[in-house]
Design a protein around this motif. Sequence first.
Motif, short mmCIF file in Angstrom:
data_model
loop_
_atom_site.label_atom_id
_atom_site.label_comp_id
_atom_site.label_asym_id
_atom_site.label_seq_id
_atom_site.Cartn_x
_atom_site.Cartn_y
_atom_site.Cartn_z
N ILE A 144 9.37 1.88 -13.96
CA ILE A 144 8.14 0.96 -14.32
C ILE A 144 6.91 1.56 -13.82
O ILE A 144 7.07 2.18 -12.82
N GLY A 145 5.90 1.80 -14.69
CA GLY A 145 4.73 2.50 -14.19
C GLY A 145 5.13 3.92 -14.04
O GLY A 145 5.92 4.57 -14.75
N ASP A 146 4.48 4.36 -12.79
CA ASP A 146 4.69 5.95 -12.48
C ASP A 146 6.23 5.97 -11.82
O ASP A 146 6.44 7.21 -11.68
N GLY A 147 6.73 4.99 -11.59
CA GLY A 147 8.16 5.04 -11.05
C GLY A 147 8.17 5.56 -9.56
O GLY A 147 9.31 5.76 -8.93
N LYS A 148 7.04 5.62 -8.88
CA LYS A 148 7.22 5.97 -7.52
C LYS A 148 7.18 4.73 -6.44
O LYS A 148 6.71 4.95 -5.24
N GLN A 149 7.11 3.55 -7.14
CA GLN A 149 6.94 2.36 -6.07
C GLN A 149 8.04 2.49 -5.35
O GLN A 149 9.24 2.62 -5.21
N ASP A 159 0.91 -1.35 0.08
CA ASP A 159 0.08 -0.21 -0.03
C ASP A 159 0.74 1.37 -0.10
O ASP A 159 0.29 2.35 0.25
N GLY A 160 2.30 1.00 -0.19
CA GLY A 160 3.09 2.40 -0.08
C GLY A 160 3.28 3.03 1.14
O GLY A 160 3.92 4.15 1.16
N GLN A 161 2.89 2.29 2.08
CA GLN A 161 3.04 2.77 3.36
C GLN A 161 4.31 2.43 4.10
O GLN A 161 4.67 1.24 3.81
N ILE A 162 4.52 3.06 5.25
CA ILE A 162 5.53 2.41 6.24
C ILE A 162 5.34 1.45 7.35
O ILE A 162 4.28 1.83 8.01
N HIS A 163 5.68 0.31 7.30
CA HIS A 163 5.47 -0.60 8.23
C HIS A 163 6.50 -1.22 9.14
O HIS A 163 7.42 -0.99 8.77
N ASP A 164 5.92 -1.54 10.48
CA ASP A 164 7.13 -2.06 11.19
C ASP A 164 6.90 -3.64 11.64
O ASP A 164 5.72 -4.03 11.01
N GLU A 165 7.42 -4.07 12.48
CA GLU A 165 7.30 -5.51 12.71
C GLU A 165 6.15 -5.95 13.58
O GLU A 165 5.57 -7.00 13.43
#
Length: 379
Positions: free
Chosen positions: A343-348, A276-282
């Motif tokens: 690739i695509g919008d390049g922001k992945q 989802d493009g968000q930052i995740h932790d453990e």
Amino acid sequence: MRDDTFQRSSLIHAPVNELRDWHFREGAFLRLNPPWENAEVVESFTELKDGARAVIEVGMGPLKQRWIADHEIIEGGFLDRQISGPFASWEHRHLFEEAENGTSRLTDSISYRLPLGILGKTFGSPLVRAKLERMFRYRHAVTGSDLERRQKNPPPRPLNILMTGATGLIGRALTGYLQTQGHTVIPVTRSPKSAGDIRWNPEAQEIDLPADINIDGVIHLAGENVGNGRWSAKTKRHILESRRLGTRLISETIARLPKPPSVLVSASGSGFYPHDGQIHDETGRRGDHFLAGVCEVWESEAEAARAAGIRVVHPRIGVVLTPAGGALKKLVPLFLSGLGGPIGDGKQHLSWISMDDLIDVFHRSLFEKTWEGPINLTA
């Protein structure tokens, strides 16, 4: 004709005895061989002493040549001398000197002669010197970095480590690192090559692990490569089952040992999290996609070890970047050919980690007793 010479000297922030010991341990070649060099150890030694012989297969384009070198202990270090190989002659002195304030000086001094006489010297010398400059710049940087890491986080003692996946991309690098840190690595493999190797067959749930084996920790890396080819239904099944069955076998086997190891470091992936493009932790929730489900199953299969009181660490590994292989090896030729680009919008997002940072965290996971459960290995 006079020999060519090359020398490089660096200050290392570690005592001279540790610098010397690092080079004398098994695994030093694995650490010192640059990842872009196509070289494989065919025959080696467990103790560096007078007469110790190494046989290395060196890739030269599509061809391979064997380099055979004998070793000799000398004052202040050791030397290796080519018996046969690509040079007309080669002698390499590895010298270790005490410096100020607990530091030391590493010097590599090489005398060599190229084949084909004056023709080889005229056309080959600039290429060889450029290659030696690049290689020894890398070697000195690795030596200094490894010894600095050891100074900051010294292992409590030499450990006996059981490792699956020791011949893979991460396993090879990690084996060399652990050995130069003073540990013993016992590979678990389908096709044992050495007397100390342990045979296993995850599909049949078979492993020839002696009940009286003395192991301090286990590193479990084995699993089908997720980056090889299209994800057909068959490939996805292999990816999942290789992790499910391998982890189950290792976990249940070490849990039954009369003297189980204190820690199991069982690899997982940063693919556990949502895309989802968000930052995740453990502590984050798992994603709703194939790799997330694989990671959940992968980690759950270590339950037998946890139930037996073994500390279990799950490094959730991002994309490992190294010139030795993996994603970088596939991407670089495309970009060098002018075929790279967004690739695509390049922001992945791309959660990545360098190989040296990765293996340092694996090493520390063996003895950092507060590290338990999932930890994220990304930059």
